[in-house]
Design a protein around this motif. Structure first.
Motif, PDB file in Angstrom:
ATOM      1  N   PHE A 127      19.154   5.939  47.087  1.00 13.68           N
ATOM      2  CA  PHE A 127      19.151   5.067  45.898  1.00 13.68           C
ATOM      3  C   PHE A 127      19.007   5.826  44.572  1.00 13.68           C
ATOM      4  CE2 PHE A 127      16.997   2.279  49.152  1.00 13.68           C
ATOM      5  CZ  PHE A 127      18.129   1.553  49.452  1.00 13.68           C
ATOM      6  N   LEU A 128      19.022   7.164  44.628  1.00 12.97           N
ATOM      7  CA  LEU A 128      18.863   7.897  43.371  1.00 12.97           C
ATOM      8  C   LEU A 128      20.228   8.304  42.828  1.00 12.97           C
ATOM      9  CD1 LEU A 128      15.838  10.314  43.930  1.00 12.97           C
ATOM     10  CD2 LEU A 128      15.876   8.108  42.796  1.00 12.97           C
ATOM     11  N   ASP A 129      20.402   8.203  41.516  1.00 14.84           N
ATOM     12  CA  ASP A 129      21.631   8.694  40.909  1.00 14.84           C
ATOM     13  C   ASP A 129      21.486  10.216  40.748  1.00 14.84           C
ATOM     14  OD1 ASP A 129      19.903   8.994  38.801  1.00 14.84           O
ATOM     15  OD2 ASP A 129      20.767   7.401  37.594  1.00 14.84           O
ATOM     16  N   PRO A 130      22.562  10.924  40.360  1.00 14.32           N
ATOM     17  CA  PRO A 130      22.474  12.393  40.297  1.00 14.32           C
ATOM     18  C   PRO A 130      21.323  12.889  39.421  1.00 14.32           C
ATOM     19  CG  PRO A 130      24.757  11.714  40.140  1.00 14.32           C
ATOM     20  CD  PRO A 130      23.944  10.465  40.111  1.00 14.32           C
ATOM     21  N   ARG A 131      21.080  12.181  38.309  1.00 16.03           N
ATOM     22  CA  ARG A 131      19.992  12.652  37.443  1.00 16.03           C
ATOM     23  C   ARG A 131      18.645  12.469  38.140  1.00 16.03           C
ATOM     24  NH1 ARG A 131      19.289   9.368  32.306  1.00 16.03           N
ATOM     25  NH2 ARG A 131      21.292  10.201  31.648  1.00 16.03           N
ATOM     26  N   GLY A 132      18.478  11.314  38.805  1.00 19.73           N
ATOM     27  CA  GLY A 132      17.237  11.042  39.519  1.00 19.73           C
ATOM     28  C   GLY A 132      17.041  12.046  40.646  1.00 19.73           C
ATOM     29  N   ARG A 133      18.155  12.378  41.314  1.00 20.29           N
ATOM     30  CA  ARG A 133      18.089  13.341  42.417  1.00 20.29           C
ATOM     31  C   ARG A 133      17.675  14.711  41.884  1.00 20.29           C
ATOM     32  NH1 ARG A 133      21.566  16.950  44.357  1.00 20.29           N
ATOM     33  NH2 ARG A 133      21.487  17.466  46.584  1.00 20.29           N
ATOM     34  N   ARG A 134      18.267  15.080  40.746  1.00 21.20           N
ATOM     35  CA  ARG A 134      17.953  16.387  40.146  1.00 21.20           C
ATOM     36  C   ARG A 134      16.471  16.424  39.747  1.00 21.20           C
ATOM     37  NH1 ARG A 134      18.999  20.939  40.995  1.00 21.20           N
ATOM     38  NH2 ARG A 134      20.911  20.053  41.803  1.00 21.20           N
ATOM     39  N   ASP A 135      15.990  15.329  39.161  1.00 17.61           N
ATOM     40  CA  ASP A 135      14.570  15.257  38.763  1.00 17.61           C
ATOM     41  C   ASP A 135      13.665  15.401  39.984  1.00 17.61           C
ATOM     42  OD1 ASP A 135      15.264  14.908  36.166  1.00 17.61           O
ATOM     43  OD2 ASP A 135      14.951  12.726  36.132  1.00 17.61           O
ATOM     44  N   LEU A 136      14.086  14.745  41.082  1.00 14.68           N
ATOM     45  CA  LEU A 136      13.272  14.810  42.303  1.00 14.68           C
ATOM     46  C   LEU A 136      13.225  16.243  42.823  1.00 14.68           C
ATOM     47  CD1 LEU A 136      11.784  13.118  44.590  1.00 14.68           C
ATOM     48  CD2 LEU A 136      13.906  13.387  45.844  1.00 14.68           C
ATOM     49  N   ILE A 137      14.375  16.932  42.801  1.00 12.39           N
ATOM     50  CA  ILE A 137      14.418  18.323  43.282  1.00 12.39           C
ATOM     51  C   ILE A 137      13.483  19.185  42.436  1.00 12.39           C
ATOM     52  CG2 ILE A 137      15.898  20.371  43.417  1.00 12.39           C
ATOM     53  CD1 ILE A 137      18.179  18.452  44.283  1.00 12.39           C
TER      54      ILE A 137
END
Lengths: 248, 245
Positions: A170-180
């Motif tokens: 459910f994460l968009d690329p920006r959210g995914r990058r933030d999570l990483i």
């Protein structure tokens, strides 16, 4: 490996219909490690997480998490202070009427004082990148915001071991990058159950492969994920980044 | 997709800041008073007081009338016919040659005013009090905690199920399904309802797992401790006395 925070010896679990979810799983995880748990759908990843957190029953002397045995009722009650699970679907985790109440749910169950709980809620929301969300209503949040709030709910418990089930779902690329970015900075022990193998390459030093309830491989992330035969045999794929380097 | 539902209790203002326990108590007394009022002037005053309180409490007039108007219309449809059927020997008024029952008119007026008062009081209470506070207040006043928590969880997951329903509906429509009055439509509606129930059940299991993983032991705890102030007591006295004029 540093002193193991998690020690599992021959863990098995059957569902009531007789289906084997976990069969003789044994593993050790050292403090501060970031590990990926990969495998096809229905491999038993979520069941393993629920067993480690003491939600599903386990026999005594099979699992030890931070020195506690989930098979012993008295010790299982103390587990939530040490183990946090981020569920696949954030809606499963956000059941309170407001974000503040939801993040406070765990710390209140630990019996902390209201002032300590308030402090933890504020700190956890800031850590998860959603400061000031206390009065927001969960069903008005976007998928990424729900994910962060669910994460804040775990961080407020200050767990020693963080189990994250499909954290990038459910994460968009920006959210995914933030999570990483967050995963790289967070120093606690983490196990990530995921199909996102690029995320694994970026954040995990070690990979466990689970298939049909059995732990079929355990080793360094680069070596395991680059093993085309192993990956193919268990319904997985060598990540594109490793395929390119093999070809090159 | 996030559905943009209006959240009850999101109206800000002085009324929202009052202690939920006093608010519930005041509104309960006011509702009981409005329901038991007998004279036409009393019921009219109760309805007027309820609307005035709602407006003072910052409840939007659009939201208020959007609820009151359909209810009043229904009441007029259900009870209005009695006005045109005076009993033999009854005092009537003449309206363009049509005899109207004065008794039925008075009764209709009383029913409408009481309903407006009760609905407006309830709406104002819900609009001016976030549901968690309302639940805590109700629990503090003796409503069983299990019931309160069931209501709070229902309020939270009704939106999740609504989104699930919206997804199922879209999935049906993109495959050409249209509601018709035939056996296939009824079977499809039954299947969708069944799927929603099953998914709701599965979700309930997962929610319980999430709660257990965060140390839930059957007791819901809360951070907000309600405190009574002079303003709460003043509000209780003023509101509770309104309909008994």
């Amino acid at each position: 490996m540093s002193e193991p925070i998690l020690d599992v010896q021959n863990l098995s679990f059957h569902y009531p219909d007789g289906k084997v979810a976990l069969a003789d799983v044994s593993l050790k995880v050292g403090g501060g490690e970031t590990i990926a748990l990969v495998g096809p759908n229905g491999a038993g990843k979520t069941t393993l997480f629920l067993s480690l957190a003491g939600v599903l029953p386990a026999a005594a002397n099979v699992i030890r998490v931070a020195g506690l045995d989930p098979g012993v009722a008295a010790q299982r009650k103390k587990l939530p202070a040490y183990v946090g699970i981020l569920f696949q679907n954030s809606d499963d985790q956000l059941f309170s009427a407001t974000v503040g109440d939801d993040v406070a749910f765990g710390p209140l169950n630990l019996g902390l004082s209201p002032s300590e709980v308030h402090a933890r809620v504020t700190e956890a929301l800031a850590q998860a990148g959603v400061p000031g969300f206390e009065n927001r209503v969960p069903h008005h949040l976007s998928g990424g915001e729900k994910r962060r709030v669910a994460l804040a709910g775990l961080l407020a418990m200050k767990p020693h071991l963080l189990l994250m089930d499909e954290p990038t779902m459910f994460l968009d690329p920006r959210g995914r990058r933030d999570l990483i970015r967050w995963l790289k900075t967070y120093e606690g022990t983490k196990i990530l159950a995921t199909h996102d193998l690029d995320l694994v390459l970026e954040t995990c030093s070690r990979v466990l492969v689970l298939d049909g309830g059995k732990l079929v491989a355990d080793g360094p992330a680069n070596a395991i994920l680059a093993d085309a035969a192993l990956m193919d045999a268990h319904g997985l794929e060598v990540p594109y980044r490793l395929q390119k380097s093999t070809v090159g | 997709m996030t559905l943009a539902f209006h959240v009850p209790g999101s109206t800000d203002g002085w009324l929202r800041r009052l202690d939920a326990r006093w608010k519930i108590a005041a509104f309960m007394v006011a509702i009981a008073g409005a329901s038991c009022a007998t004279g036409l002037d009393s019921v009219f005053l109760a309805a007027a007081a309820a609307i005035a309180l709602a407006r003072c409490g910052c409840v939007s007039s659009r939201r208020l009338y959007a609820r009151i108007v359909p209810i009043v219309s229904l009441l007029i449809v259900f009870f209005g016919w009695a006005v045109f059927r005076p009993r033999p020997g009854e005092i009537t008024s003449n309206f363009y040659g049509v005899p109207l029952s004065r008794f039925a008119l008075a009764m209709l007026f009383a029913i409408v005013c009481k309903t407006v008062a009760v609905v407006t009081f309830i709406l104002t209470l819900f609009e001016a009090t976030p549901l968690p506070e309302l639940g805590q207040g109700a629990a503090a006043l003796g409503v069983p905690r299990l019931f309160v928590h069931l209501v709070l969880l229902t309020q939270r997951y009704i939106y999740v199920l609504a989104e699930e329903f919206a997804r199922l509906r879209r999935a049906l429509r993109v495959r050409g399904y249209r509601n018709r009055c035939n056996r296939r439509s009824f079977a499809t509606i039954g299947a969708v309802a069944g799927t929603l129930v099953v998914r709701g059940h599965e979700q309930a299991d997962r929610v319980y797992h999430a709660m257990a993983a965060r140390g839930f032991d059957g007791v819901f705890r809360s951070l907000s401790a309600p405190r009574s102030a002079l303003a709460d007591i003043a509000f209780f006295v003023t509101t509770a006395l309104q309909p008994s004029h």
